[in-house]
Structure formats: structure tokens, C-alpha cells
Design a protein around this motif. Structure first.
Motif, PDB file in Angstrom:
ATOM      1  N   ILE A  70     -42.936 -21.438 -32.243  1.00  0.00           N
ATOM      2  CA  ILE A  70     -43.764 -21.275 -31.047  1.00  0.00           C
ATOM      3  C   ILE A  70     -45.247 -21.286 -31.407  1.00  0.00           C
ATOM      4  CG2 ILE A  70     -44.368 -19.687 -29.176  1.00  0.00           C
ATOM      5  CD1 ILE A  70     -41.429 -18.694 -29.301  1.00  0.00           C
ATOM      6  N   ILE A  71     -45.617 -20.571 -32.449  1.00  0.00           N
ATOM      7  CA  ILE A  71     -47.035 -20.405 -32.766  1.00  0.00           C
ATOM      8  C   ILE A  71     -47.551 -21.488 -33.709  1.00  0.00           C
ATOM      9  CG2 ILE A  71     -48.724 -18.871 -33.856  1.00  0.00           C
ATOM     10  CD1 ILE A  71     -47.153 -16.515 -32.701  1.00  0.00           C
ATOM     11  N   ASN A  72     -46.927 -21.627 -34.873  1.00  0.00           N
ATOM     12  CA  ASN A  72     -47.455 -22.578 -35.856  1.00  0.00           C
ATOM     13  C   ASN A  72     -47.204 -24.029 -35.480  1.00  0.00           C
ATOM     14  OD1 ASN A  72     -48.768 -20.927 -37.705  1.00  0.00           O
ATOM     15  ND2 ASN A  72     -46.872 -20.404 -38.757  1.00  0.00           N
ATOM     16  N   SER A  73     -46.111 -24.302 -34.781  1.00  0.00           N
ATOM     17  CA  SER A  73     -45.810 -25.688 -34.403  1.00  0.00           C
ATOM     18  C   SER A  73     -46.332 -26.028 -33.015  1.00  0.00           C
ATOM     19  CB  SER A  73     -44.299 -25.948 -34.479  1.00  0.00           C
ATOM     20  OG  SER A  73     -43.823 -25.789 -35.802  1.00  0.00           O
ATOM     21  N   ALA A  74     -45.949 -25.246 -32.004  1.00  0.00           N
ATOM     22  CA  ALA A  74     -46.328 -25.598 -30.628  1.00  0.00           C
ATOM     23  C   ALA A  74     -47.791 -25.291 -30.324  1.00  0.00           C
ATOM     24  CB  ALA A  74     -45.421 -24.872 -29.642  1.00  0.00           C
ATOM     25  N   TRP A 109     -48.756 -10.145 -27.515  1.00  0.00           N
ATOM     26  CA  TRP A 109     -48.443 -10.977 -28.689  1.00  0.00           C
ATOM     27  C   TRP A 109     -48.849 -12.426 -28.424  1.00  0.00           C
ATOM     28  CZ3 TRP A 109     -44.400 -10.270 -32.821  1.00  0.00           C
ATOM     29  CH2 TRP A 109     -44.182  -8.919 -33.113  1.00  0.00           C
ATOM     30  N   TYR A 110     -48.322 -12.986 -27.355  1.00  0.00           N
ATOM     31  CA  TYR A 110     -48.597 -14.385 -27.051  1.00  0.00           C
ATOM     32  C   TYR A 110     -50.004 -14.572 -26.482  1.00  0.00           C
ATOM     33  CZ  TYR A 110     -43.643 -15.179 -27.864  1.00  0.00           C
ATOM     34  OH  TYR A 110     -42.401 -15.260 -28.446  1.00  0.00           O
ATOM     35  N   GLY A 111     -50.505 -13.568 -25.786  1.00  0.00           N
ATOM     36  CA  GLY A 111     -51.856 -13.655 -25.237  1.00  0.00           C
ATOM     37  C   GLY A 111     -52.932 -13.723 -26.296  1.00  0.00           C
ATOM     38  N   ALA A 112     -52.608 -13.324 -27.518  1.00  0.00           N
ATOM     39  CA  ALA A 112     -53.587 -13.334 -28.608  1.00  0.00           C
ATOM     40  C   ALA A 112     -53.688 -14.683 -29.309  1.00  0.00           C
ATOM     41  CB  ALA A 112     -53.218 -12.261 -29.640  1.00  0.00           C
ATOM     42  N   ILE A 113     -52.838 -15.651 -28.956  1.00  0.00           N
ATOM     43  CA  ILE A 113     -52.740 -16.895 -29.722  1.00  0.00           C
ATOM     44  C   ILE A 113     -53.496 -18.040 -29.055  1.00  0.00           C
ATOM     45  CG2 ILE A 113     -51.163 -18.596 -30.703  1.00  0.00           C
ATOM     46  CD1 ILE A 113     -50.993 -15.756 -31.926  1.00  0.00           C
ATOM     47  N   PRO A 114     -54.531 -18.581 -29.716  1.00  0.00           N
ATOM     48  CA  PRO A 114     -55.189 -19.785 -29.185  1.00  0.00           C
ATOM     49  C   PRO A 114     -54.201 -20.934 -29.100  1.00  0.00           C
ATOM     50  CG  PRO A 114     -56.483 -18.790 -30.972  1.00  0.00           C
ATOM     51  CD  PRO A 114     -55.145 -18.107 -30.969  1.00  0.00           C
ATOM     52  N   GLY A 115     -54.265 -21.669 -27.996  1.00  0.00           N
ATOM     53  CA  GLY A 115     -53.362 -22.809 -27.814  1.00  0.00           C
ATOM     54  C   GLY A 115     -52.200 -22.531 -26.902  1.00  0.00           C
ATOM     55  N   LEU A 116     -51.910 -21.256 -26.642  1.00  0.00           N
ATOM     56  CA  LEU A 116     -50.848 -20.886 -25.709  1.00  0.00           C
ATOM     57  C   LEU A 116     -51.432 -20.457 -24.382  1.00  0.00           C
ATOM     58  CD1 LEU A 116     -48.309 -18.699 -27.763  1.00  0.00           C
ATOM     59  CD2 LEU A 116     -48.040 -21.090 -27.064  1.00  0.00           C
ATOM     60  N   LEU A 138     -44.114 -21.470 -12.490  1.00  0.00           N
ATOM     61  CA  LEU A 138     -43.213 -22.237 -13.352  1.00  0.00           C
ATOM     62  C   LEU A 138     -43.408 -23.736 -13.147  1.00  0.00           C
ATOM     63  CD1 LEU A 138     -41.029 -22.344 -15.483  1.00  0.00           C
ATOM     64  CD2 LEU A 138     -39.307 -22.073 -13.674  1.00  0.00           C
ATOM     65  N   LYS A 139     -43.591 -24.160 -11.911  1.00  0.00           N
ATOM     66  CA  LYS A 139     -43.826 -25.583 -11.654  1.00  0.00           C
ATOM     67  C   LYS A 139     -45.138 -26.034 -12.302  1.00  0.00           C
ATOM     68  CE  LYS A 139     -42.874 -27.130  -7.440  1.00  0.00           C
ATOM     69  NZ  LYS A 139     -41.762 -28.105  -7.611  1.00  0.00           N
ATOM     70  N   ALA A 140     -46.158 -25.191 -12.223  1.00  0.00           N
ATOM     71  CA  ALA A 140     -47.426 -25.522 -12.865  1.00  0.00           C
ATOM     72  C   ALA A 140     -47.274 -25.584 -14.384  1.00  0.00           C
ATOM     73  CB  ALA A 140     -48.497 -24.488 -12.487  1.00  0.00           C
ATOM     74  N   ALA A 141     -46.466 -24.673 -14.936  1.00  0.00           N
ATOM     75  CA  ALA A 141     -46.258 -24.639 -16.388  1.00  0.00           C
ATOM     76  C   ALA A 141     -45.547 -25.896 -16.875  1.00  0.00           C
ATOM     77  CB  ALA A 141     -45.450 -23.394 -16.765  1.00  0.00           C
ATOM     78  N   ILE A 142     -44.532 -26.336 -16.128  1.00  0.00           N
ATOM     79  CA  ILE A 142     -43.777 -27.530 -16.524  1.00  0.00           C
ATOM     80  C   ILE A 142     -44.671 -28.773 -16.496  1.00  0.00           C
ATOM     81  CG2 ILE A 142     -41.855 -29.047 -15.886  1.00  0.00           C
ATOM     82  CD1 ILE A 142     -40.441 -26.482 -14.814  1.00  0.00           C
ATOM     83  N   ARG A 143     -45.601 -28.821 -15.555  1.00  0.00           N
ATOM     84  CA  ARG A 143     -46.495 -29.974 -15.437  1.00  0.00           C
ATOM     85  C   ARG A 143     -47.676 -29.913 -16.406  1.00  0.00           C
ATOM     86  NH1 ARG A 143     -46.817 -30.996  -8.838  1.00  0.00           N
ATOM     87  NH2 ARG A 143     -44.604 -30.612  -8.429  1.00  0.00           N
ATOM     88  N   ASP A 144     -47.935 -28.744 -16.975  1.00  0.00           N
ATOM     89  CA  ASP A 144     -49.097 -28.559 -17.844  1.00  0.00           C
ATOM     90  C   ASP A 144     -48.877 -29.294 -19.175  1.00  0.00           C
ATOM     91  OD1 ASP A 144     -51.045 -27.126 -19.740  1.00  0.00           O
ATOM     92  OD2 ASP A 144     -51.505 -26.177 -17.824  1.00  0.00           O
ATOM     93  N   PRO A 145     -49.901 -29.961 -19.706  1.00  0.00           N
ATOM     94  CA  PRO A 145     -49.743 -30.660 -20.981  1.00  0.00           C
ATOM     95  C   PRO A 145     -49.751 -29.740 -22.198  1.00  0.00           C
ATOM     96  CG  PRO A 145     -51.987 -30.907 -20.173  1.00  0.00           C
ATOM     97  CD  PRO A 145     -51.219 -30.215 -19.092  1.00  0.00           C
ATOM     98  N   ASN A 146     -49.987 -28.452 -21.995  1.00  0.00           N
ATOM     99  CA  ASN A 146     -50.052 -27.485 -23.086  1.00  0.00           C
ATOM    100  C   ASN A 146     -48.800 -26.617 -23.138  1.00  0.00           C
ATOM    101  OD1 ASN A 146     -53.075 -27.844 -23.781  1.00  0.00           O
ATOM    102  ND2 ASN A 146     -53.092 -27.464 -21.578  1.00  0.00           N
ATOM    103  N   PRO A 147     -48.528 -25.989 -24.289  1.00  0.00           N
ATOM    104  CA  PRO A 147     -47.418 -25.026 -24.343  1.00  0.00           C
ATOM    105  C   PRO A 147     -47.710 -23.799 -23.499  1.00  0.00           C
ATOM    106  CG  PRO A 147     -48.599 -25.104 -26.447  1.00  0.00           C
ATOM    107  CD  PRO A 147     -49.171 -26.185 -25.597  1.00  0.00           C
ATOM    108  N   VAL A 148     -46.732 -23.417 -22.677  1.00  0.00           N
ATOM    109  CA  VAL A 148     -46.870 -22.271 -21.786  1.00  0.00           C
ATOM    110  C   VAL A 148     -45.706 -21.318 -22.027  1.00  0.00           C
ATOM    111  CG1 VAL A 148     -47.060 -21.481 -19.393  1.00  0.00           C
ATOM    112  CG2 VAL A 148     -47.988 -23.720 -20.038  1.00  0.00           C
ATOM    113  N   VAL A 149     -46.015 -20.031 -22.145  1.00  0.00           N
ATOM    114  CA  VAL A 149     -44.991 -18.994 -22.259  1.00  0.00           C
ATOM    115  C   VAL A 149     -44.863 -18.315 -20.902  1.00  0.00           C
ATOM    116  CG1 VAL A 149     -44.296 -16.867 -23.407  1.00  0.00           C
ATOM    117  CG2 VAL A 149     -45.522 -18.626 -24.698  1.00  0.00           C
ATOM    118  N   CYS A 150     -43.669 -18.352 -20.327  1.00  0.00           N
ATOM    119  CA  CYS A 150     -43.405 -17.750 -19.017  1.00  0.00           C
ATOM    120  C   CYS A 150     -42.609 -16.465 -19.230  1.00  0.00           C
ATOM    121  CB  CYS A 150     -42.641 -18.725 -18.123  1.00  0.00           C
ATOM    122  SG  CYS A 150     -42.292 -18.075 -16.474  1.00  0.00           S
ATOM    123  N   LEU A 151     -43.272 -15.325 -19.028  1.00  0.00           N
ATOM    124  CA  LEU A 151     -42.664 -14.018 -19.254  1.00  0.00           C
ATOM    125  C   LEU A 151     -42.135 -13.472 -17.934  1.00  0.00           C
ATOM    126  CD1 LEU A 151     -45.418 -12.538 -21.617  1.00  0.00           C
ATOM    127  CD2 LEU A 151     -43.256 -13.633 -22.275  1.00  0.00           C
TER     128      LEU A 151
END
Length: 363
Positions: free
Chosen positions: A122-126, A164-171, A186-199
Motif C-alpha cells: 500500500i505505501i511503498n508500491s501504491a 496511519w494512512y493520513g500521514a503518507i504522502p501520495g495517499l 466511493l464513486k469519487a475514489a474509484i474515478r480518482d487517478p491516485n490511490p485512495v484508502v476508504c475507511l
């Protein structure tokens, strides 16, 4: 500060949510559970874009551990609704690789606690690849699943990963509360070109909320990073997200009746990016604030909000220090009596309001 249970009897009935439902009915719309909102959002996005697929444990033949993916296998088939073995590192790596290749995976974890097994993916790859590739390799992927404590699932299944995830640039990190939140975010997250974490929150899945006619449109999205004024007020601002907003709404009703306080409630919706303009505008109006969350007190979402306020001109508008209402600094107990004591509830939020406003035992 993490407040413990006060001797206040909170009403179980969600009066504020019923008022919202009545208002929605007056202008059209319907009621929907968070579970159905997530399900319908995924169905529409799978229909809209053939690059979207869902992968995770029991998402296919079992219709999802929480029935979020109910009916999707029948409609889209096993190539797009993919069951996996119990190997988070493996299927998360597959999803990230698919995103590298231009697909748009929805990677479901049975609980976000299990995503710990795939944290490197999630962090180092995505999260880091778009930056490290010089902008040449976008990673359009959604990591989603229930976050935080449910009921009686003990410490290893109850952690809140917002910070945890809020501290990571790129997420990007979203935390829906209502059915409309879940659907639009969720619809916005799926359409977003960036990695999104949905909690998500397991205890919200079965809760029913009003959904407007506008939100029922297949084109409806909620922009990531846009908070919502869930309830308008003038005396104090509560900033919260996810299931904790139930307690905030009930606490606002209690202090309205008991002290005549008019409380404004900000539903963050998005942990990263934070909608600081909405938060700042509300605090400037009310001049008092508390944050409410179920995470640990150290390095919390509330801590970040307090720091942002302190480092801005908004600090000069405060008539009292901001208070943080959080979970306890302890691994979540299994015993129900201790678990109930470990997280904020309505009386805890009331005590936080009373302290900031110098009321009750704080007068």
C-alpha cells in the motif's frame, strides 16, 4: 484529552438523523443503508468503466463478508469479481500491479486491520510510485474495508488507521459516515487517478440514512477533501468523522436542551486532504471547538487539526483551548464492559463540550 464516561443518560433514539430523513423526504429522495450505498456505488462504477474490478477475500461467491458485494458476481462474472486466498500481501500486490498496467482495482480487506499484512504494498508500491516514476506511472486503486472497532472483536481487529494512512504522502484517505457519503465518496475514489484508502465502519453498514434524489444519480460524486456541515450552530464546533458523528448529534441535542447551546457539527468525510477552510470558517464563527474520534490520543486526527488551528490566524478567534475527545491509550479490550469504556460515546462528548464551555463540573 481522552474523556471517560460521564453520568449522563444519553437518548438511544437518533433524533437528529430522523430530522434529516424528514427533510430529505420533503424534497424527494429515499432511505438507504450504508451497505446498499457501497454496493450500488461499486455496481455503477463497474458498469461505467470496464477497467474497474473488485478483488478480495469472499467478495465473489459469498457476496462479501459483510454482503457489500452482494449480486456483483452474477452481473459481472468471476473475471471482474475475484475471490482470493487468505493472503493480503499477495492479492494487494496483484491489485497494485494491475493498477500499474492501467486497470482500476478495488482491493477489499475483510478488515483494515488485515491490511497490516500488505502495508508495504500500500505505501511503498501504491502511494510512492507516481512520485518516484516522475509522474509517468499513475496508480488508480481503492483500498477499502471496515476500519476501527466493531463489537467484541478484540485488540487485533479494532484499530483505527485514519492517522496511519493520513500521514503518507501520495495517499488520499476518506472516512464516510452516511449512505450519501459512502456512495459519493466511493464513486469519487474509484474515478480518482491516485490511490485512495476508504475507511468504512462495520457498525454503520446496517444503519439507514436519507439519500437525496441528486445522490441517486449514477453521475453523483462527493469531491475528496470536501467536508460537510452536518448541523449548523453558533456556539461551539464539533469536528468528527465516521460513526462518532452519531454520538456528536446526540450530544448536541443534550446540550441544546440542558444549556441552550447551539452546536455546529463538521463531518470531515476526508482525512487526507483535510478540508481546512470549512473547519477554520466554522471555528471562526463559534470560537469554541472539540474534535471527536475513536482512534488513539497520540498523533491523532484531532492532534493534526489542533496543530493546523494553532499555526493559523484561526487561533486568535478561540475563546477557549480546543479539546480532543478520543479513544483510550490502550489496545482495545475484548470484554464488552471495558470495550465500552475505551471509546467515546454520547456522555463523553457531552463532557468535552462542558469543559470547553466551562459548564457542569467544569463551571
Amino acid at each position: 484529552m481522552s474523556f471517560r464516561r460521564a453520568l449522563v443518560k444519553a437518548p438511544i433514539a437518533q433524533q437528529s438523523i430522523r430530522r434529516l430523513a424528514t427533510a430529505a423526504a420533503a424534497v424527494g429522495g429515499t432511505n438507504m443503508t450504508v451497505r446498499d450505498a457501497l454496493n450500488k456505488a461499486m455496481e455503477e462504477e463497474l458498469d461505467r468503466d470496464p477497467k474497474v474490478f473488485l478483488m478480495g477475500e469472499e467478495v465473489s461467491q459469498y457476496n462479501g463478508a459483510y454482503k457489500i458485494s452482494r449480486g456483483l458476481l452474477d452481473k459481472f462474472g468471476p473475471k471482474r469479481i475475484v475471490d482470493t486466498p487468505i493472503t493480503e500481501m499477495g492479492f494487494t500486490g496483484l491489485c497494485v500491479g494491475a493498477a500499474f498496467a492501467g486497470l482500476k482495482p478495488i482491493c477489499e480487506f475483510m478488515t483494515m486491520n488485515f491490511a497490516m499484512q500488505a502495508i508495504d504494498q500500500i505505501i511503498n508500491s501504491a502511494a510512492k510510485t507516481f512520485y518516484m516514476s516522475g509522474g509517468k506511472l499513475p496508480v488508480s486503486i481503492v483500498f477499502r474495508g471496515p476500519n476501527g472497532a466493531a463489537a467484541g472483536v478484540a485488540a487485533q481487529h479494532s484499530q483505527d488507521y485514519s492517522t496511519w494512512y493520513g500521514a503518507i504522502p501520495g495517499l488520499k484517505v476518506i472516512s464516510p459516515y452516511s449512505a450519501e457519503d459512502a456512495r459519493g465518496l466511493l464513486k469519487a475514489a474509484i474515478r480518482d487517478p491516485n490511490p485512495v484508502v476508504c475507511l468504512e465502519n462495520e457498525l454503520l453498514y446496517g444503519q439507514t440514512f436519507p439519500v437525496s434524489d441528486e445522490a441517486l444519480s449514477p453521475d453523483f460524486t462527493i469531491p475528496i477533501g470536501q467536508a460537510q456541515i452536518l448541523r449548523e450552530g453558533k456556539d461551539l464546533t464539533i469536528i468528527s468523522h465516521s460513526r462518532n458523528l452519531n454520538f456528536c448529534l446526540e450530544a448536541a441535542d443534550i446540550v441544546k436542551e440542558k444549556y441552550g447551546l447551539d452546536v455546529e457539527i463538521v463531518n470531515l468525510r476526508s482525512i487526507k486532504p483535510l478540508d481546512l477552510p470549512t473547519i477554520f470558517k466554522s471555528i471562526k464563527k463559534t470560537k469554541h471547538a472539540i474534535t471527536v474520534e475513536a482512534g488513539f490520543p497520540c498523533f491523532s486526527v484531532g492532534s493534526e487539526i489542533c496543530a493546523q488551528v494553532m499555526e493559523s490566524e484561526v487561533f486568535d478567534y478561540l475563546d477557549a483551548p480546543i479539546e480532543r475527545v478520543t479513544g483510550c491509550e490502550v489496545p482495545t479490550p475484548y470484554a464488552k464492559s471495558l470495550e465500552d469504556f475505551a471509546f467515546p460515546d454520547t456522555p463523553t462528548v457531552v463532557r468535552g463540550i462542558e469543559k470547553v464551555m466551562s459548564l457542569g463540573e467544569w463551571a
